[in-house]
Scaffold this active site. Sequence first.
Site, mmCIF file in Angstrom:
data_model
loop_
_atom_site.group_PDB
_atom_site.id
_atom_site.type_symbol
_atom_site.label_atom_id
_atom_site.label_comp_id
_atom_site.label_asym_id
_atom_site.label_seq_id
_atom_site.Cartn_x
_atom_site.Cartn_y
_atom_site.Cartn_z
ATOM 1 N N LYS A 225 0.825 -1.206 0.000
ATOM 2 C CA LYS A 225 0.000 0.000 0.000
ATOM 3 C C LYS A 225 0.860 1.257 0.000
ATOM 4 O O LYS A 225 0.589 2.211 -0.750
ATOM 5 C CB LYS A 225 -0.938 -0.017 1.213
ATOM 6 C CG LYS A 225 -1.992 1.052 1.194
ATOM 7 C CD LYS A 225 -1.579 2.212 2.060
ATOM 8 C CE LYS A 225 -2.625 3.308 1.945
ATOM 9 N NZ LYS A 225 -2.254 4.449 2.797
ATOM 10 N N ASP A 244 -6.868 0.549 0.735
ATOM 11 C CA ASP A 244 -7.007 0.433 2.184
ATOM 12 C C ASP A 244 -8.466 0.180 2.532
ATOM 13 O O ASP A 244 -9.306 0.039 1.649
ATOM 14 C CB ASP A 244 -6.498 1.695 2.873
ATOM 15 C CG ASP A 244 -7.388 2.887 2.551
ATOM 16 O OD1 ASP A 244 -8.191 2.781 1.612
ATOM 17 O OD2 ASP A 244 -7.290 3.906 3.229
#
Length: 374
Positions: A225, A244
């Site tokens: 991420k 996310d």
Amino acid sequence: MNKVAGIIRVDRKVLDIDKVLQMGMTFRWRKHGQIWHGVIGRNAVQLEQKNEGVAYSCVNGDSSDSGLNSELIRFFDLERKYEIPHDDENLTNAVGKYEGIRQLQLDPIETLYSFICSSNNHISRISSMMTFLGSKGDLLAQIKSDTDVEPNLFRYQAFPSIETLAQLTEQELRAANFGYRAKFIVKTSASILENGGNSWVETLKSEDYVVAVEKLMTLAGIGRKVADCIALYGLNKRESIPLDVHLIRLANRDYNLKEAEKGLTPTRYEGIVARLRETWGRDAGWVQTVLFYKELQLSKEKKKSPKSKREKNKPRTEKKEVKVEVKEEPVELQSEAQVSSRKGPVVTTRRRAAQKIKTECDEMPLKKAKEEEF
DNA sequence: CAGGTC
DNA sequence: GCTGG
């Protein structure tokens, strides 16, 4: 003595600096009164949003012809006209309501450190951590309070080089409240130095998206991420979609994605991101940024008590207004551009085949998103 | 709880 | 599992 100053004529619907400078892309810009203060490269920059556009000035002396105008256009990604899938009503509405968001093109190294700091963290603390790292960089200019009650309200500092950053110790960083990220910073700085320092990070820009992400993930504190965040805002990889829980939640709600918010394995991450990329098209990374912003606003409004309806233009983090003054002499922000941009356009339009991204996902995109040239 | 990583 | 709002 010639201060670089001018105005970029752009509508607030296209660029809203109040949004993009504090929403969690970049963390060292500060607002005093109506003026935003920050650093772009070696330029100490002031910005003010007016009806006619964004007025700018460079407050550190020597740059009479620094090409600041074209640097700002690049910084705010203003040469880009974002492409919205025309049949995506949800996205059209979101863009219409939460307008003025840009996919900033930030310094790769600063961005790398920003998002190492971002794990399990919130914007205000990331900002203080990044200000600490910035305090190790060269001082470009300085604002002082005219009352001297609170001296040095803002110091414009270039982000330090890898060599400088590599000298930081874990203890020093922990003392500066980096928490467990202190170790990441130390290890990653050493690794980058080993790889070739600043230039190694710069060369990631010319790598393919997948390769850049892979290389970033070899560094401590950079997972999938975080690598996507760096790729998107620091390396100009427009297909990057930092995934996310917020994004999964909104995709479940608005795009008929049926995925759990937790337990993101690498395979699941790749699968979800591949589908969203097909759904959102060429500017998927920008779409993510807009929808993420929308999602945060919605969750903020939920938290507030239902009776207090505040004006949405009013910043929530409003503090006492402080009169500030530049070190040497105040800069006129009104004047027309005096900068001759002899560098010319920096960005060359190139078409990246998002389909080349390897994925193991066989599912269809979530909504039909028509690619169209504008 | 906060835009995860090891 | 660091730490502030």
